[in-house]
Design an enzyme around this catalytic site. Structure first.
Site, PDB file in Angstrom:
ATOM      1  N   CYS A  66      -0.917  -7.858  -0.954  1.00 21.31           N
ATOM      2  CA  CYS A  66      -0.546  -6.851  -0.629  1.00 21.31           C
ATOM      3  C   CYS A  66       0.108  -6.826   0.861  1.00 21.31           C
ATOM      4  O   CYS A  66       1.179  -5.844   1.066  1.00 21.31           O
ATOM      5  CB  CYS A  66      -1.768  -6.809   0.208  1.00 21.31           C
ATOM      6  SG  CYS A  66      -3.826  -6.470  -0.152  1.00 21.31           S
ATOM      7  N   ASP A  91      -2.074   5.309  -2.941  1.00 24.48           N
ATOM      8  CA  ASP A  91      -1.671   4.604  -2.464  1.00 24.48           C
ATOM      9  C   ASP A  91      -0.892   3.522  -3.364  1.00 24.48           C
ATOM     10  O   ASP A  91      -1.498   3.936  -4.707  1.00 24.48           O
ATOM     11  CB  ASP A  91      -2.725   3.017  -1.509  1.00 24.48           C
ATOM     12  CG  ASP A  91      -2.640   4.407  -0.413  1.00 24.48           C
ATOM     13  OD1 ASP A  91      -2.598   4.729   0.412  1.00 24.48           O
ATOM     14  OD2 ASP A  91      -4.202   3.491   0.575  1.00 24.48           O
ATOM     15  N   ASP A 132       0.557  -1.155  -0.049  1.00 26.46           N
ATOM     16  CA  ASP A 132      -0.271   0.055  -0.215  1.00 26.46           C
ATOM     17  C   ASP A 132       0.691   1.138  -0.049  1.00 26.46           C
ATOM     18  O   ASP A 132       0.262   2.264  -0.890  1.00 26.46           O
ATOM     19  CB  ASP A 132      -1.083  -0.049   1.356  1.00 26.46           C
ATOM     20  CG  ASP A 132      -1.946  -1.176   1.247  1.00 26.46           C
ATOM     21  OD1 ASP A 132      -1.617  -1.634  -0.221  1.00 26.46           O
ATOM     22  OD2 ASP A 132      -2.596  -0.553   1.972  1.00 26.46           O
ATOM     23  N   ASP A 190      -6.235  -4.588  -6.771  1.00 28.06           N
ATOM     24  CA  ASP A 190      -5.509  -6.186  -6.482  1.00 28.06           C
ATOM     25  C   ASP A 190      -6.463  -6.971  -6.130  1.00 28.06           C
ATOM     26  O   ASP A 190      -6.358  -8.259  -6.577  1.00 28.06           O
ATOM     27  CB  ASP A 190      -4.415  -6.666  -5.804  1.00 28.06           C
ATOM     28  CG  ASP A 190      -2.998  -5.877  -5.964  1.00 28.06           C
ATOM     29  OD1 ASP A 190      -2.898  -4.929  -6.843  1.00 28.06           O
ATOM     30  OD2 ASP A 190      -2.637  -5.205  -4.912  1.00 28.06           O
ATOM     31  N   HIS A 210      -7.251   0.413  -3.979  1.00 31.70           N
ATOM     32  CA  HIS A 210      -6.827  -0.881  -4.235  1.00 31.70           C
ATOM     33  C   HIS A 210      -7.096  -1.246  -5.254  1.00 31.70           C
ATOM     34  O   HIS A 210      -8.363  -2.013  -4.986  1.00 31.70           O
ATOM     35  CB  HIS A 210      -6.194  -1.421  -2.812  1.00 31.70           C
ATOM     36  CG  HIS A 210      -5.273  -0.863  -2.080  1.00 31.70           C
ATOM     37  ND1 HIS A 210      -5.041  -0.680  -0.748  1.00 31.70           N
ATOM     38  CD2 HIS A 210      -5.522   0.392  -1.866  1.00 31.70           C
ATOM     39  CE1 HIS A 210      -4.962   0.241  -0.150  1.00 31.70           C
ATOM     40  NE2 HIS A 210      -4.734   1.255  -0.900  1.00 31.70           N
TER      41      HIS A 210
HETATM   42  N1  NVA Z   1     -10.073  -2.910  -1.138  1.00 28.75           N
HETATM   43  C1  NVA Z   1     -10.930  -4.487  -1.875  1.00 28.75           C
HETATM   44  C2  NVA Z   1      -9.040  -4.858  -1.848  1.00 28.75           C
HETATM   45  C3  NVA Z   1      -8.104  -4.692  -2.330  1.00 28.75           C
HETATM   46  C4  NVA Z   1      -6.791  -5.437  -1.911  1.00 28.75           C
HETATM   47  C5  NVA Z   1     -11.914  -5.555  -1.982  1.00 28.75           C
HETATM   48  O1  NVA Z   1     -12.139  -4.852  -0.760  1.00 28.75           O
HETATM   49  O2  NVA Z   1     -12.054  -5.821  -2.783  1.00 28.75           O
END
Ligand code: NVA
Length: 356
Positions: A340, A189, A111, A240, A238
């Site tokens: 992560c 991030d 992050d 991923d 994020h």
């Molecule tokens: N915020 C994303 C996770 C990212 C690694 C989610 O909750 O799906």
């Protein structure tokens, strides 16, 4: 480009040589702040309001620590050099004058540190509870710099109330996501970016604003194209669990969030991620179950996958990858998985173009 730099990575799949793996020492619920509201799973808001600033449950941390030890053992067995951050106190209050907070953890280096080429960039993070998170990595950053890496940092953000839309509410169904960060100052991030050679894929999110993306674009300069994509995600934070670049020409997508595959991937194989296998009873404090997509490539074939995620293991085998299982469910509770928990410090390979 200094090819002897200890920091060097152009993709998410070139052979991994060195990685930082996070730690769970002192990991704590972030102190309550409005910026958390749009990204916490339903049902967790009350937990965070009540437990902000207190440690995560010790039994989860102990189990997550055992999983990290096994993860490190697997990485080293596969020939990867593993480095760890320094444990710093997370519940010691700090203040900037305008606001005060305590910290969270050094569990998710993905992050806060962004590696592009031989540059390791400390991100200007939007959460007050992550303001000093990078101090845990400073011994490593100094060492990498002395050994020849470039070391940069985004402009230190103020994180004053102007950065947050304090009247934030959920977008109506079918409307684009409403983001809590304003354009007051640049924030981002690292986990909202993916390296794909000369193309850097980005998303705007509840921690990454346009100002932050533009700062990064100018910082990286003409060698890279930062390309911003939008997904069907009402609570983006994020990338991923939305897109994973597995190998040149192989893109893992979240079938709920990636409704139209961006044209730049039209020559790529699109692999829809299997539905998550985690049971509803498993505590996930800060992420959706699509954390099953948060895998890490050791090269174009070898990939570390959660040991009980049978659907993902079978799908990856079927697509020609070599999955290596590692138990990680307790770590998942803290908001991330293998991608992560790591920052790629060095991958072999050279700077190439892979996209239209
Ligand atoms: N915020 C994303 C996770 C990212 C690694 C989610 O909750 O799906």
């Amino acid at each position: 480009m200094d090819i002897t730099s200890p920091v060097r990575a152009y993709t998410e799949w070139d052979p991994l040589e060195e990685v930082i793996v996070g730690i769970v020492d002192d990991a704590s619920f972030p102190q309550w702040h409005s910026a958390l509201e749009p990204v916490l799973p339903h049902g967790q808001l009350e937990t965070f309001r009540r437990h902000g600033g207190q440690p995560f449950p010790p039994e989860i941390l102990r189990a997550a620590d055992r999983e990290l030890t096994e993860f490190v053992r697997i990485l080293e067995g596969e020939g990867v050099t593993v480095r760890r951050p320094e444990a710093i106190p997370q519940r010691r209050p700090y203040s900037t004058g305008a606001w005060a907070s305590t910290g969270m953890y050094a569990a998710m280096p993905r992050d806060s540190l962004l590696v592009v080429g031989d540059d390791i960039i400390e991100c200007p993070m939007a959460w007050r509870s992550r303001y000093y998170e990078n101090l845990a990595y400073r011994p490593l950053l100094k060492e990498y710099f002395h050994r020849g890496a470039r070391w940069s940092a985004g402009p230190k953000p103020e994180l004053s109330d102007e950065l947050y839309d304090l009247s934030w509410t959920e977008a109506d169904r079918g409307e684009p996501a409403r983001l809590i960060v304003t354009e007051f100052e640049p924030t981002f991030d690292a986990a909202d970016f993916l390296r794909c050679g000369r193309d850097i894929i980005a998303q705007k999110s509840n921690v990454t604003n346009e100002f932050g993306i533009e700062w990064l674009r100018r910082h990286l300069g003409g060698e890279y194209r930062v390309r911003v994509l939008e997904f069907n995600d009402a609570h983006p934070m994020h990338i991923d669990a939305t897109l994973s670049l597995l190998a040149p020409g192989k893109l893992l997508v979240n079938p709920e969030r990636v409704v139209n595959v961006p044209k730049m991937f039209r020559k790529w194989d699109i692999l829809p991620a299997p539905a998550p296998a985690l049971p509803d009873s498993h505590p996930l404090y800060m992420t959706s179950k699509w954390i099953n997509m948060n895998i890490i490539m050791l090269d174009e074939k070898r990939v570390i996958v959660e040991a009980r995620d049978d659907p993902m293991i079978s799908a990856l085998k079927g697509w020609g990858f070599d999955p290596i299982p590692c138990g990680f469910r307790n770590f998942n509770s803290l908001g991330g998985s293998f991608h992560c928990a790591t920052v790629d410090v060095r991958r072999a390979g050279t700077l190439e173009s892979y996209l239209d």
